[in-house]
Write a protein that holds these residues in place. Structure first.
Motif, short mmCIF file in Angstrom:
data_model
loop_
_atom_site.label_atom_id
_atom_site.label_comp_id
_atom_site.label_asym_id
_atom_site.label_seq_id
_atom_site.Cartn_x
_atom_site.Cartn_y
_atom_site.Cartn_z
N GLN A 1 -0.51 5.62 -0.52
CA GLN A 1 -1.31 4.85 -1.49
C GLN A 1 -0.58 3.57 -1.91
O GLN A 1 -1.16 2.49 -1.98
N ARG A 2 0.73 3.73 -2.17
CA ARG A 2 1.51 2.55 -2.58
C ARG A 2 1.55 1.52 -1.45
O ARG A 2 1.42 0.31 -1.69
N LEU A 3 1.77 2.02 -0.23
CA LEU A 3 1.86 1.11 0.90
C LEU A 3 0.54 0.36 1.14
O LEU A 3 0.53 -0.82 1.50
N SER A 4 -0.58 1.08 0.97
CA SER A 4 -1.88 0.43 1.19
C SER A 4 -2.11 -0.68 0.16
O SER A 4 -2.60 -1.77 0.49
N VAL A 5 -1.76 -0.40 -1.10
CA VAL A 5 -1.92 -1.43 -2.13
C VAL A 5 -0.99 -2.61 -1.84
O VAL A 5 -1.38 -3.79 -1.94
N LEU A 6 0.25 -2.30 -1.49
CA LEU A 6 1.23 -3.35 -1.23
C LEU A 6 0.84 -4.21 -0.03
O LEU A 6 0.90 -5.43 -0.09
#
Length: 769
Positions: A612-617
């Protein structure tokens, strides 16, 4: 003339050893004038006088002088006139031997034009009489007046015998709009004209007279006060001649016993008779002229007499120069000397061209190439009293020998009385001057003085009176309200001080406050099922990004600068991508969570917290790269937009690269559409608290706002473009904040019993959206 000849003959310096003689002819009747001219040409001496006639003095009438010089010029006999003022006599091809000590009417016409110009009388009427004097003078005045931009409303001739011409003049005076009337007439015609005008109550006209009648006080009467009060004109300068007053007042009939004229005057002055008569006493010839008062005995000042004085002296000085001899040559011409017995009229004529002397009363005398003497006039003003008598006051001078700017001089201390006994200078124009802010347009069907005035077109000015053209203001300037000067255009941008800026700022601050409030509520209830069930990490990141969205709207308000222009667009695009990325992550979590409940599904391990963090980033980094490319290649910059509005400058942030701007918007739109699709697909999942429905509604608001924004942004003028962009940012941010978080806050605060795992995980019957 007699006095001057005697004075010269007594002079031991001028013409030593030579005495002047003269013959006097009665000027009444043309036959005597022709006789005088013929005698001058033929040398006939019916009076027993010895010597040849070397020069002829006279006449006062221009027409008579014309006739005399036609005879005299054939044998080069010089003629000097003291009162013939017609400009036509300056034509040396027709009158080669004519000289005069009175100014030509050419100078009077010039002086009158300068008078009109000085008082700005641009619209005048002319009444003149028949005859050479008035015809030529009027024509010269009209010619010079037109060159100075003075227009003639009417030019009418007066006839003593034709009543219909007088009626036309009266009608013109009544209907005319010009307030100044120039009366070019001899004193004889002026007296006749004014006598007829007494019966007509024509007022409001400023009469300007020619020198022939302007000093004739006998024309004044109580009945003419409404006409002549304030009349003005140029007159021959008055002068004193030393000794002439005593000479005139010492006159006795015994001085000229053969003179019929002196006897007739004597009888008229004293009411006596030299012949026995029952009606009057006998004249003794010893009566004293100082005991009577008339024009003859008024010897305080002289006008025409001074010109006679100068004319006689001119002949004497010409003779004196002719008789000079140095080493056998004449010093003036360089020709062989001439003795007094060899003097011929032609030689006197040649030397008259070179005379240059000053009389005893200070008058400088010389002749130009046309035989004209220097022109000097007094500007006089008629100031009439209640009894009809007149006082003629000198209020100015005209001297043609001075420089152009000094020729006409008005006395500052002199009090001028104007028409109808007023102190206000008359205004006589066909049309008032076009003021600054307008342009002057000539009408080919009207005189040049009757022009039209048109307001300068939009964007142009005229800063002078009677301007023919309007000037275009520079791009950064705009005409003032009067259109007479260019002023700097006001600069327009969305300011914090105006109502619209203050309202948008207020809404932005409210949005930040609500985001902080919801963050606080979520943080204090972070362990509750409703917060944990909705991915608290993404929720807090979304709330943070929404705060940034509200704050970035404030960068659009205020005067654009280089840095603020780059900041506002990049900050807006990056924060919104961060915001939408969080919403997209939450949407995917809903879908994946539902799939994870199916038997045998291990999808959750592929989309855990790290993913999730990687997708937002990654989503945000893509927008950052787009912004970096935009700022590197062609960044936004402050721009003065002068095309949209004509009267003001829009201080705006130009996009720089339009591709960069639409790329960041397009990327935000792409993420929003994906988020909407995923949320729409998850809207019917059977959880009792399905966040997909809220996300779907928030994305619907978001997309609606930005779809509406595009045409509004393109068509909005000036600062309203910025306002529309701020409104879209605030509206979409409020849409996300309220749609996603307010229902949860409502449950947390007002329905705590629903904030439990059982209620959240409970199944509810499917319902349509």
């Amino acid at each position: 003339m007699m006095f001057t000849v005697e004075e010269i003959n007594r002079d031991n310096v001028l013409l030593p050893g030579v005495s002047l003689g003269y013959k006097v002819y009665n000027g009444c009747g043309n036959e005597n004038l022709i006789r005088a001219a013929i005698e001058a040409v033929n040398g006939d001496d019916s009076q027993g006088c010895s010597g040849q006639t070397l020069a002829v003095l006279g006449h006062s009438s221009s027409g008579v002088s014309d006739d005399i010089n036609t005879i005299l010029s054939s044998l080069s006999v010089p003629q000097l006139s003291h009162l013939s003022t017609c400009a036509c006599l300056s034509d040396k091809t027709r009158y080669p031997t004519f000289f005069r000590t009175v100014p030509s009417d050419r100078f009077q016409s010039t002086a009158l034009v300068q008078l009109m110009k000085y008082f700005d009388w641009r619209w005048v009427g002319i009444v003149f009489s028949y005859g050479t004097y008035a015809d030529i003078a009027t024509a010269n005045f009209v010619k010079e007046a037109e060159e100075e931009g003075i227009c003639i409303e009417y030019r009418l001739v007066y006839s003593r015998v034709r009543q219909e011409k007088f009626d036309v003049i009266v009608e013109a005076l009544r209907k005319s709009s010009s307030k100044v009337v120039l009366m070019f007439m001899s004193s004889f015609y002026a007296k006749s004209f004014l006598l007829k005008m007494e019966a007509f109550n024509i007022t409001g006209k400023q009469w300007v007279g020619s020198e022939s009648w302007i000093t004739q006080t006998e024309l004044a009467s109580p009945e003419r006060k409404h006409i002549l009060q304030g009349a003005m004109g140029f007159a021959l300068p008055r002068a004193s001649i030393p000794g002439l007053d005593e000479f005139l007042l010492s006159l006795k009939p015994s001085d000229e016993p053969q003179s019929v004229i002196i006897k007739a005057l004597w009888e008229n002055f004293f009411g006596c008779s030299f012949s026995p008569s029952n009606s009057s006493t006998m004249c003794t010839g010893m009566e004293d002229l100082q005991t009577v008062s008339n024009h003859y005995t008024d010897v305080t000042h002289f006008t025409a007499e001074n010109n006679v004085y100068k004319a006689v002296y001119s002949v004497a000085y010409a003779l004196h120069a002719l008789l000079q001899c140095q080493n056998g040559l004449n010093p003036t011409t360089g020709k062989p000397c001439v003795n007094k017995d060899e003097v011929q009229p032609k030689l006197v004529f040649e030397h008259l061209k070179y005379v240059n002397f000053t009389t005893k009363n200070g008058a400088k005398v010389f002749f130009d190439v046309n035989g004209d003497s220097v022109a000097r006039y007094d500007l006089v003003n008629w100031q009439m009293k209640e009894d009809g008598s007149v006082e003629i006051i000198t209020v100015g001078q005209y001297d043609d020998s001075l420089t152009a700017e000094k020729k006409f001089n008005l006395k500052k201390v002199a009090k001028i009385v104007w028409r109808d006994n007023t102190d206000e200078v008359p205004r006589s124009v066909c049309r008032e001057p076009c003021p600054p802010g307008t342009r002057k347009a000539l009408n080919k069907n009207k005189p040049v003085c009757c022009f039209d005035c048109f307001e300068c077109p939009e964007g142009t000015i005229s800063n002078q009176t009677n301007s023919l053209d309007c000037l275009i203001c520079p791009p950064e300037f705009w005409p003032n309200e009067k259109r007479d000067q260019c002023i700097l255009k006001p600069t327009e941008y969305l300011s914090y001080n105006e109502v619209m800026g203050a309202l948008l700022t207020g809404f932005g601050v409210i949005g930040v406050f609500l985001s902080l409030l919801i963050s606080t509520i979520f943080f204090t209830h972070k362990e509750t099922p409703i917060v944990r069930a909705n991915n608290s990490e993404l929720s807090f990141l979304l709330l943070f990004s929404l705060k940034l969205c509200f704050l970035c709207s404030l960068t659009f308000i205020g005067q654009p600068t280089k840095w603020s222009c780059m900041l506002r667009h990049t900050a807006f695009s990056i924060t919104f991508v961060l915001c939408i990325s969080c919403v997209l992550g939450k949407t995917l979590m809903v879908l994946i969570a539902f799939r994870a409940t199916l038997p045998g599904s291990n999808v959750m391990k592929w989309f855990g917290p790290v993913q999730q963090r990687l997708s937002v980033l990654s989503s945000t980094l893509i927008q950052v790269v787009i912004c970096i490319l935009w700022l590197t290649i062609d960044p936004p910059f402050p721009n003065l937009n002068m095309q949209y509005y004509k009267d003001r400058i829009i201080l705006e942030c130009a996009l720089g690269s339009a591709v960069g701007f639409w790329a960041v918007l397009g990327y935000i739109g792409l993420l929003a559409v994906l988020c909407f699709i995923f949320a729409f697909l998850a809207r019917k999942l059977p959880d009792s608290f399905n966040e997909a429905k809220l996300i779907t509604f928030s994305m619907l608001i978001f997309c609606s706002v930005w779809i509406t924004f595009i045409p509004a942004y393109v068509s909005s003028p000036g600062k309203f473009t910025v306002a529309m962009e701020i409104f879209a940012i605030l509206a979409s941010s409020f849409g996300l904040l309220i749609s996603i978080f307010v229902p949860k806050c409502y449950i947390i605060i007002f329905r705590p019993e629903q904030n439990c795992k059982k209620h959240i995980m409970g199944k509810i019957p499917p319902r349509t959206l």
